[in-house]
Write a protein that holds these residues in place. Sequence first.
Motif, PDB file in Angstrom:
ATOM      1  N   TYR A 177       7.062 -18.511  -5.405  1.00 37.84           N
ATOM      2  CA  TYR A 177       6.268 -17.428  -4.792  1.00 37.84           C
ATOM      3  C   TYR A 177       7.145 -16.243  -4.422  1.00 37.84           C
ATOM      4  CZ  TYR A 177       3.920 -15.136  -0.763  1.00 37.84           C
ATOM      5  OH  TYR A 177       3.400 -14.235   0.123  1.00 37.84           O
ATOM      6  N   ILE A 178       8.341 -16.542  -3.946  1.00 36.38           N
ATOM      7  CA  ILE A 178       9.210 -15.478  -3.438  1.00 36.38           C
ATOM      8  C   ILE A 178       9.567 -14.474  -4.525  1.00 36.38           C
ATOM      9  CG2 ILE A 178      11.394 -16.736  -3.783  1.00 36.38           C
ATOM     10  CD1 ILE A 178      10.447 -14.400  -0.837  1.00 36.38           C
ATOM     11  N   CYS A 179       9.499 -14.863  -5.791  1.00 28.74           N
ATOM     12  CA  CYS A 179       9.842 -13.931  -6.862  1.00 28.74           C
ATOM     13  C   CYS A 179       8.838 -12.790  -6.980  1.00 28.74           C
ATOM     14  CB  CYS A 179      10.016 -14.664  -8.187  1.00 28.74           C
ATOM     15  SG  CYS A 179      11.529 -15.632  -8.194  1.00 28.74           S
ATOM     16  N   GLY A 221       0.797  -1.237   0.000  1.00 32.47           N
ATOM     17  CA  GLY A 221       0.000   0.000   0.000  1.00 32.47           C
ATOM     18  C   GLY A 221       0.821   1.274   0.000  1.00 32.47           C
ATOM     19  N   PHE A 222       2.016   1.214  -0.569  1.00 36.29           N
ATOM     20  CA  PHE A 222       2.868   2.408  -0.607  1.00 36.29           C
ATOM     21  C   PHE A 222       2.355   3.396  -1.665  1.00 36.29           C
ATOM     22  CE2 PHE A 222       6.560   5.041  -1.368  1.00 36.29           C
ATOM     23  CZ  PHE A 222       7.057   5.202  -0.082  1.00 36.29           C
ATOM     24  N   PRO A 223       2.302   4.713  -1.321  1.00 37.18           N
ATOM     25  CA  PRO A 223       1.798   5.701  -2.295  1.00 37.18           C
ATOM     26  C   PRO A 223       2.589   5.656  -3.613  1.00 37.18           C
ATOM     27  CG  PRO A 223       1.987   6.685  -0.118  1.00 37.18           C
ATOM     28  CD  PRO A 223       2.630   5.334  -0.028  1.00 37.18           C
ATOM     29  N   THR A 229      11.797   1.022 -10.601  1.00 35.41           N
ATOM     30  CA  THR A 229      10.553   1.070  -9.842  1.00 35.41           C
ATOM     31  C   THR A 229       9.812  -0.236 -10.091  1.00 35.41           C
ATOM     32  OG1 THR A 229      10.338   3.466  -9.927  1.00 35.41           O
ATOM     33  CG2 THR A 229       8.306   2.236  -9.632  1.00 35.41           C
ATOM     34  N   ILE A 230       9.241  -0.801  -9.031  1.00 32.73           N
ATOM     35  CA  ILE A 230       8.449  -2.020  -9.172  1.00 32.73           C
ATOM     36  C   ILE A 230       7.017  -1.691  -8.778  1.00 32.73           C
ATOM     37  CG2 ILE A 230       8.112  -4.419  -8.438  1.00 32.73           C
ATOM     38  CD1 ILE A 230      11.380  -2.884  -7.650  1.00 32.73           C
ATOM     39  N   ASN A 231       6.094  -2.027  -9.650  1.00 35.84           N
ATOM     40  CA  ASN A 231       4.682  -1.828  -9.343  1.00 35.84           C
ATOM     41  C   ASN A 231       3.872  -3.061  -9.702  1.00 35.84           C
ATOM     42  OD1 ASN A 231       4.898   1.634  -9.985  1.00 35.84           O
ATOM     43  ND2 ASN A 231       3.981   0.786  -8.145  1.00 35.84           N
ATOM     44  N   ASN A 232       2.786  -3.223  -8.968  1.00 35.12           N
ATOM     45  CA  ASN A 232       1.861  -4.320  -9.192  1.00 35.12           C
ATOM     46  C   ASN A 232       0.986  -4.060 -10.431  1.00 35.12           C
ATOM     47  OD1 ASN A 232      -1.296  -4.944  -8.303  1.00 35.12           O
ATOM     48  ND2 ASN A 232       0.091  -6.668  -8.053  1.00 35.12           N
ATOM     49  N   VAL A 233       0.482  -5.103 -11.027  1.00 33.11           N
ATOM     50  CA  VAL A 233      -0.382  -5.021 -12.215  1.00 33.11           C
ATOM     51  C   VAL A 233      -1.583  -4.099 -11.973  1.00 33.11           C
ATOM     52  CG1 VAL A 233      -2.025  -6.346 -13.637  1.00 33.11           C
ATOM     53  CG2 VAL A 233       0.244  -7.296 -13.128  1.00 33.11           C
ATOM     54  N   CYS A 272      13.262 -10.506   4.118  1.00 27.95           N
ATOM     55  CA  CYS A 272      11.937 -10.123   3.623  1.00 27.95           C
ATOM     56  C   CYS A 272      10.885 -10.619   4.604  1.00 27.95           C
ATOM     57  CB  CYS A 272      11.689 -10.662   2.217  1.00 27.95           C
ATOM     58  SG  CYS A 272      11.026 -12.350   2.175  1.00 27.95           S
ATOM     59  N   VAL A 273       9.614 -10.368   4.316  1.00 28.02           N
ATOM     60  CA  VAL A 273       8.571 -10.686   5.298  1.00 28.02           C
ATOM     61  C   VAL A 273       7.880 -12.031   5.059  1.00 28.02           C
ATOM     62  CG1 VAL A 273       8.132  -8.283   5.923  1.00 28.02           C
ATOM     63  CG2 VAL A 273       6.855  -9.323   4.042  1.00 28.02           C
ATOM     64  N   LEU A 274       8.463 -12.917   4.262  1.00 25.72           N
ATOM     65  CA  LEU A 274       7.824 -14.221   4.056  1.00 25.72           C
ATOM     66  C   LEU A 274       7.668 -14.946   5.401  1.00 25.72           C
ATOM     67  CD1 LEU A 274       8.186 -16.707   1.218  1.00 25.72           C
ATOM     68  CD2 LEU A 274       8.423 -17.594   3.508  1.00 25.72           C
TER      69      LEU A 274
HETATM   70  C1  LIG Z   1       6.984 -12.822  -0.102  1.00 28.69           C
HETATM   71  C2  LIG Z   1       6.398 -11.690  -0.906  1.00 28.69           C
HETATM   72  C3  LIG Z   1       5.670 -11.964  -2.052  1.00 28.69           C
HETATM   73  C4  LIG Z   1       5.107 -10.932  -2.810  1.00 28.69           C
HETATM   74  N1  LIG Z   1       4.400 -11.251  -3.931  1.00 28.69           N
HETATM   75  C5  LIG Z   1       3.886 -10.245  -4.687  1.00 28.69           C
HETATM   76  C6  LIG Z   1       3.177 -10.543  -5.885  1.00 28.69           C
HETATM   77  O1  LIG Z   1       2.990 -11.708  -6.262  1.00 28.69           O
HETATM   78  N2  LIG Z   1       2.699  -9.504  -6.614  1.00 28.69           N
HETATM   79  C7  LIG Z   1       2.893  -8.201  -6.239  1.00 28.69           C
HETATM   80  O2  LIG Z   1       2.474  -7.299  -6.937  1.00 28.69           O
HETATM   81  N3  LIG Z   1       3.550  -7.898  -5.114  1.00 28.69           N
HETATM   82  C8  LIG Z   1       4.070  -8.881  -4.334  1.00 28.69           C
HETATM   83  N4  LIG Z   1       4.779  -8.554  -3.210  1.00 28.69           N
HETATM   84  C9  LIG Z   1       4.998  -7.128  -2.898  1.00 28.69           C
HETATM   85  C10 LIG Z   1       6.178  -6.569  -3.680  1.00 28.69           C
HETATM   86  O3  LIG Z   1       7.368  -6.794  -2.931  1.00 28.69           O
HETATM   87  C11 LIG Z   1       6.063  -5.066  -3.930  1.00 28.69           C
HETATM   88  O4  LIG Z   1       5.802  -4.427  -2.718  1.00 28.69           O
HETATM   89  C12 LIG Z   1       4.997  -4.665  -4.921  1.00 28.69           C
HETATM   90  O5  LIG Z   1       5.082  -5.379  -6.118  1.00 28.69           O
HETATM   91  C13 LIG Z   1       5.108  -3.196  -5.206  1.00 28.69           C
HETATM   92  O6  LIG Z   1       4.098  -2.769  -6.085  1.00 28.69           O
HETATM   93  P1  LIG Z   1       2.957  -1.738  -5.627  1.00 28.69           P
HETATM   94  O7  LIG Z   1       3.623  -0.606  -4.911  1.00 28.69           O
HETATM   95  O8  LIG Z   1       2.331  -1.322  -6.902  1.00 28.69           O
HETATM   96  O9  LIG Z   1       2.047  -2.494  -4.742  1.00 28.69           O
HETATM   97  C14 LIG Z   1       5.313  -9.586  -2.415  1.00 28.69           C
HETATM   98  C15 LIG Z   1       6.045  -9.325  -1.256  1.00 28.69           C
HETATM   99  C16 LIG Z   1       6.572 -10.350  -0.509  1.00 28.69           C
HETATM  100  C17 LIG Z   1       7.356 -10.019   0.730  1.00 28.69           C
END
Ligand SMILES: Cc1cc2nc3c(=O)[nH]c(=O)nc-3n(C[C@H](O)[C@H](O)[C@H](O)COP(=O)(O)O)c2cc1C
Lengths: 435, 166
Positions: free
Chosen positions: A177-179, A66-68, A214-218, A399-401
């Motif tokens: 999953y960790i990826c 949930g980061f801005p 920068t990494i962002n979710n879909v 990481c938080v796994l």
């Molecule tokens: C173990 C683990 C698994 C994660 N899996 C995903 C994932 O499948 N998809 C995803 O978007 N973020 C996942 N995240 C969060 C990403 O590290 C990251 O915060 C995110 O992709 C950032 O995008 P956002 O700012 O748009 O949410 C995961 C984090 C952890 C710790």
Amino acid sequence: MGFPHKPHPKETVVLSQYFGDADARSYAGWVQRGGYEALKKSLAMTPVAVQDIVKASGLRGRGGAGFPTGLKWSFMPKERTRTHYLCCNADESEPGTFKDREIMRWTPHALIEGCAIAQHAIQAEICYIYIRGEFTEPLRIMEKAIAEAYQNGVLGANAMGSGKRIDQFIHRGAGAYICGEETALMNSIEGKRGNPRIRPPFPAAAGVFGLPTTINNVETLAAVPHIINRGADWYKSLYLSNPKSTGTKLISVSGHVQRPGNYEITMGFPLKDLIYDLCGGVKPGRTLKACIPGGSSVPILNKEESESCILDYEGTVAKGTMLGSGGAIVFDDTTDMVYQVMRLAKFYAHESCAQCTQCREGTAWTVRILQRILAGEGTIQDLDLLLDLADQMTGKTICVLSDSCAAPVVTGIKKFRGEFEAYIKGARKPVMATV
Amino acid sequence: MTMHDTKPYEPVFTPERRAGLEELLKRYPTKRAALLPALWMVQEARGWISDTAMTEVAEVLGLTPAYVKGVVTFYTMYHLHPVGKNFVQVCTTTPCNICGAENVVKALLQHTGCGELGATSPDGKWTVIEVECLGACGFATPIMVNDDFIESVTPEKVLEIVRKYS
Ligand SMILES: Cc1cc2nc3c(=O)[nH]c(=O)nc-3n(C[C@H](O)[C@H](O)[C@H](O)COP(=O)(O)O)c2cc1C
Ligand code: FES
């Protein structure tokens, strides 16, 4: 259009408007529906102007933390002296979450457009879309859509006639999953084992290939074209509870509901209405027992907590859990919570990258102790042992796994202790063979 | 499995595949980054990734065989052994588990003749494994048969699926 259900009147349909509409998949179909207007508009603005709109909209990352989003983009170097990268996180492997899959299956061009706008905003010529290996159908659809985007000059050396280069490449995962964790994802793109990296350096300073990233979710990226088209004020006004949580959110609902699927709600929507109205509640004759509202990594809610939980970042935290990725797993009264907590722990034990001792050993021991309890050979001390172990697994790793494994164990024992004790005291028949 | 050792090794990276790999290499600033895609190419061609194939990939990308093996073994989708003609992955993680996924596994093991998880059926046609969340939890139980993703599988539907692929 809803998917797999028709939209419910209580939904706010933005991202899911074309779910189930196969014509929206093609470039022509997307353009007919107003596609790529937002990209055109963005390319005419400065990168900082695009960042500012996204900042003002209040959009926060939909991948879990949930980061801005606008703020994250602003951490990238202002001057581009080296290659900048965008990584789109399409690894979607968090149990309970299946929304990014629908976005890619039905609206691949929405994602391409969102990525392209983000690329402009952070001055990244290259975007890698990291798709989990099992998503064979989304992969095919995305590959086709990207090829079409190149053919039509949306992507390439002169993206939409802007004179700017925008490239997008798919990188297929291979089962891990960790990826999905952002630094592991970058390692995986680099051709390495998917081990998370120690931060700092943060990705904006040294990300994939050591360059600003920068990494962002879909789902985060797919929301961007709508914000550009309809304005930050419109997006900001979409909330029902707390103005810090804005916009719409796709909630994937799985488990014991009559109509599982993806639902798009305005932030601040009550979880109770989602379960009972949108999903039709649990099966007749059964009652709600528990819900994990944000994907398997977040604490479990009991019935009362679920029925009073507000679905946004703050509302979930107020109940001691998190919105996470928005995967709501619903459990009815037939659920064996001890077995399911064990099954969740087993997931994390299987997926641990094994770098950190607390995680590698902690997840494995958690499973073994839970299996011992399920085999009727547990002791009351085992519950304290599990809680102690969970404590050692929280906040101590790269990481938080590991924390994610501890969350359901701790809340499972706290909220459903009687079920654990029933196995220990012999009041419940063992369901597993001796381990 | 030693049958691959008895025949001379035929390189995976024929000029044609090599050209495909060269195209992929343009997407990345390092050769190493093409490792996952290169391994996918091997698995698509051979069905699994042998030690000899790992050595070939290492040579093509300028890596060591040990490094390549370290990466291959990290990712669960790369096969280190030959598998049945139909490779079935069944999700049994919590959301599917509470919807009866373990009964789908039982039905699959029975109808394919595999008997147990990970074993290949006597006719060599089937291998069934349990996997973690396939990202389709609302469509319990999803299974994958090779590259086909099948949603909402119940024990009753298993026989029909097995017939279709047999
Ligand atoms: C173990 C683990 C698994 C994660 N899996 C995903 C994932 O499948 N998809 C995803 O978007 N973020 C996942 N995240 C969060 C990403 O590290 C990251 O915060 C995110 O992709 C950032 O995008 P956002 O700012 O748009 O949410 C995961 C984090 C952890 C710790
Ligand atoms: S838990 Fe089975 S697909 Fe997610």
